[in-house]
Design a protein around this motif. Structure first.
Motif, mmCIF file in Angstrom:
data_model
loop_
_atom_site.group_PDB
_atom_site.id
_atom_site.type_symbol
_atom_site.label_atom_id
_atom_site.label_comp_id
_atom_site.label_asym_id
_atom_site.label_seq_id
_atom_site.Cartn_x
_atom_site.Cartn_y
_atom_site.Cartn_z
ATOM 1 N N LEU A 7 0.844 -1.208 0.000
ATOM 2 C CA LEU A 7 0.000 0.000 0.000
ATOM 3 C C LEU A 7 0.868 1.242 0.000
ATOM 4 O O LEU A 7 1.958 1.254 0.578
ATOM 5 N N CYS A 8 0.358 2.301 -0.602
ATOM 6 C CA CYS A 8 1.069 3.584 -0.606
ATOM 7 C C CYS A 8 1.118 4.139 0.820
ATOM 8 O O CYS A 8 0.134 4.057 1.553
ATOM 9 N N PRO A 9 2.263 4.696 1.244
ATOM 10 C CA PRO A 9 2.382 5.161 2.630
ATOM 11 C C PRO A 9 1.798 6.545 2.889
ATOM 12 O O PRO A 9 1.878 7.044 4.002
ATOM 13 N N TYR A 10 1.233 7.178 1.886
ATOM 14 C CA TYR A 10 0.827 8.566 2.098
ATOM 15 C C TYR A 10 -0.650 8.707 2.459
ATOM 16 O O TYR A 10 -1.039 8.528 3.591
ATOM 17 N N CYS A 11 -1.511 8.981 1.480
ATOM 18 C CA CYS A 11 -2.827 9.497 1.879
ATOM 19 C C CYS A 11 -3.873 8.412 2.080
ATOM 20 O O CYS A 11 -3.678 7.245 1.757
ATOM 21 N N GLY A 12 -5.022 8.835 2.599
ATOM 22 C CA GLY A 12 -6.100 7.929 2.960
ATOM 23 C C GLY A 12 -6.828 7.310 1.786
ATOM 24 O O GLY A 12 -7.738 6.498 1.996
ATOM 25 N N GLY A 14 -5.590 5.166 -0.097
ATOM 26 C CA GLY A 14 -5.249 3.755 0.061
ATOM 27 C C GLY A 14 -4.925 3.047 -1.238
ATOM 28 O O GLY A 14 -5.294 1.884 -1.427
ATOM 29 N N CYS A 15 -4.189 3.699 -2.149
ATOM 30 C CA CYS A 15 -3.805 3.049 -3.408
ATOM 31 C C CYS A 15 -2.807 1.920 -3.139
ATOM 32 O O CYS A 15 -1.984 2.003 -2.222
ATOM 33 N N ARG A 16 -2.896 0.905 -3.972
ATOM 34 C CA ARG A 16 -1.908 -0.171 -3.902
ATOM 35 C C ARG A 16 -0.950 -0.007 -5.072
ATOM 36 O O ARG A 16 -1.358 0.385 -6.173
ATOM 37 N N LEU A 42 -1.262 6.527 -9.959
ATOM 38 C CA LEU A 42 -0.635 6.954 -8.703
ATOM 39 C C LEU A 42 -0.317 8.434 -8.838
ATOM 40 O O LEU A 42 -0.015 8.916 -9.934
ATOM 41 N N CYS A 43 -0.381 9.164 -7.737
ATOM 42 C CA CYS A 43 -0.036 10.584 -7.796
ATOM 43 C C CYS A 43 1.479 10.734 -7.652
ATOM 44 O O CYS A 43 2.194 9.746 -7.449
ATOM 45 N N PRO A 44 2.012 11.970 -7.732
ATOM 46 C CA PRO A 44 3.474 12.126 -7.651
ATOM 47 C C PRO A 44 4.078 11.497 -6.401
ATOM 48 O O PRO A 44 5.179 10.932 -6.441
HETATM 49 FE FE1 SF4 Z 1 -0.639 7.437 -2.497
HETATM 50 FE FE2 SF4 Z 1 -1.289 9.426 -4.128
HETATM 51 FE FE3 SF4 Z 1 -2.819 7.224 -3.985
HETATM 52 FE FE4 SF4 Z 1 -2.789 8.954 -2.000
HETATM 53 S S1 SF4 Z 1 -3.548 9.359 -4.069
HETATM 54 S S2 SF4 Z 1 -2.646 6.737 -1.794
HETATM 55 S S3 SF4 Z 1 -0.657 9.643 -1.993
HETATM 56 S S4 SF4 Z 1 -0.709 7.349 -4.733
#
Ligand code: SF4
Length: 684
Positions: A7-12, A14-16, A42-44
């Motif tokens: 899972l991505c460690p940033y926002c809620g 919750g993207c994988r 995925l975002c930056p």
């Molecule tokens: Fe990660 Fe960006 Fe997805 Fe948020 S929107 S979970 S920061 S990739």
């Protein structure tokens, strides 16, 4: 080359993402098109997340402070020091002299074990940064709807025909949410954005409402009053599923279009147009974020959102719901796990005898504390006054993220003992007596709950650097040394205990979750239950089963501009950074786009103050000051300035006055002044 779906460690959101691992090293990211929220996007931040793993600044060994300097130590020495210090403070000053800050970046299992440690030591002084972002959602939505969480999944926004976005800049802060709103627009949805700033999210609006800061209740009440006057309320829904309309109606009588316009600064016709669009659409959503919650009236703002949704019957159906966008990747889960000062796991009040009895049976202890503990800001106040003397901080960085951070630094410096577990030597870790190196998200297994209530398992992809350990191991070992349990448990074992402690997670067992690539939505009370993507379909989770109207009235912010501090100030996030920036500020790919503090100033104000784009100014409030580069911009209203809060010093300016119900500080509104420091190079 193995591809591990972490899972991505940033926002809620919750993207994988697929982490490519070769010879124990993360070598790249692949997009997972089958993930239900991200669909391969995925975002930056997500794109460069692996850069954190092998970052040269990662902590490899425990550090202990000696004669004012850190030296490396082995784990036994470091943990023994921590256990001795906590035991001594508890013995000399009582359990409430201890404070614990859990982490919205840590797993459910880590947060569960962390709050269990605090409560077994005899204190409810355990809290985390949900207090600083969505505590009003927990309080307000629980009161009105019976559950303090987002009602529908993110992709469900594509089903909405009207989306009302209040105080959320998700285009930067939760970027994958945008794709679902664009999809709704492609299908003909009408998008309304209410924000004092013309953000990239406002750019998506069919109707943009640049309301004055701190006037959300007035806008939402004004819209609700217009709905009633125009006969657009859903009376069948109101009769069948709600209670308390008469009390609401009495308060709404005060909100004529003219009065609402006078408070908010919006044209009356635009307020009416927004109300009609929201009420008339077959499925409407309200999306909100910290622009709504980070006020002394944060809970009132959330209740005003719920009132409007209930009035129009816009909840409990596909595309119709309330979407509070939670900040960090596990802020929902940390709250579910009871890392909140007044709530046990599963949102059971600490005063509930029945709730304490259930945990007492599970934990083998009878004497769990029954008084609400201190929240994030209150913990720092208590430390300043000497009531809290030792603190355990897991993965939070209050020196940057707390309001009025000058006080936070003094509070932490005055502690008899501070231990911080983190990936890096953060601004907070630098003040600690012991620093414990933690594994990052890709170096440990565990579950996370995203803003949708979707619980997802993230597997371990590689080993931590040096001697760094997962937070779960650190808490487990510390608890063992403190005599709280006999051995450190693993993540599956803790999740199995969570299945028994939190009824909504009853069916989310390790065996089931590890194989569930799309995750499982809570509530999921048993193994046969499929999970609940949409809440409140037939009944609300309130004692009566009905949604409850709670009338709220506009109250002005606690501070307003005056002759000394003539400008409104607000803060927020930018796409390339995250929260206190402890991860994102270290990554050159992200920092290059936003290397330091800036302040957005309207051209009229810039001209009046004689300041130019690119020059450095000192931004001052009653509480502190920070230097910032001027960005002259029409994104802000005249009289308002904006600063991104990811940088040390910005929160020195903000207010720590609290919402009386949710105890969140008033980050979003303050009064400030700008003073010239230096002109840009080459100019006079
Ligand atoms: Fe990660 Fe960006 Fe997805 Fe948020 S929107 S979970 S920061 S990739």
């Amino acid at each position: 080359m193995p591809l591990i779906p972490v899972l991505c460690p940033y926002c809620g959101a919750g993207c994988r993402l697929g982490l490519r691992v070769e010879d124990g090293q993360a070598v790249g990211v692949e997009y997972l098109t089958d993930h239900p929220v991200a669909q391969g996007a995925l975002c930056p931040k997500g794109n460069v997340a692996p850069e954190i793993i092998h970052h040269p600044d990662r902590l490899h060994r425990p550090l202990v402070r000696e004669n004012g300097r850190f030296r490396e130590a082995d784990w036994d020495e470091a943990l023994d020091r921590v256990a001795r210090a906590l035991s001594r403070v508890r013995q000399e000053h009582g359990p409430n002299a201890l404070g614990f800050l859990a982490s919205a970046k840590a797993t459910n299992e880590e947060n569960y074990l962390f709050q269990k440690m605090a409560r077994l030591l005899g204190t409810n002084n355990v809290d985390h940064c949900a207090r600083l972002c969505h505590a009003p959602s927990v309080v307000g939505l629980s009161r009105a709807l019976g559950s303090g969480a987002m009602t529908n999944p993110i992709p469900d926004l594509a089903e909405s025909r009207c989306i009302l976005i209040v105080g959320s800049n998700f285009a930067e802060n939760h970027p994958v949410v945008s794709r679902w709103v664009w999809e709704a627009k492609d299908r003909g949805a009408f998008v309304v954005v209410a924000d004092p700033r013309y953000t990239p999210t406002a750019h998506m609006a069919d109707l943009y409402l640049p309301l004055r800061s701190g006037t959300d209740v007035a806008l939402l009440n004004g819209m609700a009053a217009a709905v009633l006057r125009e006969g657009l309320a859903d009376y069948a829904f109101i009769a069948a599923r709600t209670e308390g309309l008469d009390e609401l109606r009495a308060v709404l009588e005060e909100y004529s279009l003219e009065r609402t316009a006078a408070i908010t600064g919006l044209p009356p016709g635009d307020i009416l147009r927004a109300a009609r669009a929201y009420a008339r659409s077959p499925a409407s959503a309200i999306v909100y974020c910290m622009g709504v919650t980070q006020h002394t009236v944060g809970t009132d703002n959330v209740l005003a959102c719920a009132n409007l949704a209930l009035l129009c019957g816009q909840v409990g159906r596909p595309g119709a719901g309330i979407f509070p966008l939670r900040g960090q990747n596990n802020v929902q889960g940390a709250s579910d796990m009871g890392a909140l000062a007044e709530l046990l796991p599963g949102y059971v009040p600490v005063a509930s005898e029945e709730g304490r009895r259930l945990l007492a049976r599970l934990w083998g202890r009878e004497d769990l504390p029954d008084a609400p503990g201190l929240s994030v800001v209150e913990l720092m106040e208590a430390a300043l006054e000497g009531r809290v003397r030792a603190m355990v901080v897991m993965g939070e960085n209050p020196v940057v993220s707390d309001p009025a951070t000058g006080d936070t630094v003094r509070a932490l410096e005055g502690l008899e003992f501070l231990v911080v577990q983190d990936l890096f030597l953060t601004e907070t870790a630098r003040l600690a007596h012991v620093v414990l190196p933690a594994a990052c998200w890709a170096e440990k297994a565990g579950s996370y709950t995203n803003t949708e209530r979707r619980v997802q398992w993230s597997p371990k992809a590689l080993e931590p650097p040096g001697e760094a350990r997962p937070d779960l191991d650190i808490i487990g070992e510390l608890g063992r040394r403190l005599g709280l349990w006999e051995r450190a448990p693993g993540p599956e074992e803790v999740l199995t205990e969570i299945n028994r402690a939190v009824p909504a997670y009853g069916g989310i067992t390790p065996r089931r979750l590890i194989g569930a690539s799309e995750g499982i939505f809570w509530p999921c009370p048993d193994l046969a239950h499929p999970g609940t993507p949409i809440l409140h379909r037939e009944r609300f989770n309130t004692p009566s089963g009905r949604g409850r109207f709670f009338p709220v009235a506009h109250r002005p912010p606690p501070e307003a501009p005056d002759a000394r501090f003539p400008l409104w100030m607000t803060t927020g996030r930018v796409v390339v950074h995250y929260n206190s920036g402890s991860l994102s500020r270290r990554l050159p790919e992200l920092a290059a786009y936003a290397p330091g503090v800036w302040v957005a100033v309207h051209p009229q104000d810039a001209e009046r103050l004689g300041i130019r784009d690119g020059e450095t100014v000192r931004v001052r409030s009653l509480r502190g000051e920070v230097e910032a580069r001027v960005q002259v911009s029409e994104q802000v209203r005249p009289g308002l300035v904006f600063l991104p809060f990811h940088f040390p010093g910005v929160n020195a300016l903000t207010l720590k006055e609290l919402d009386r119900d949710a105890r969140i500080p008033s980050y979003k509104v303050a009064a400030c002044t700008l003073e010239r420091v230096a002109a840009p190079a080459g100019e006079g």
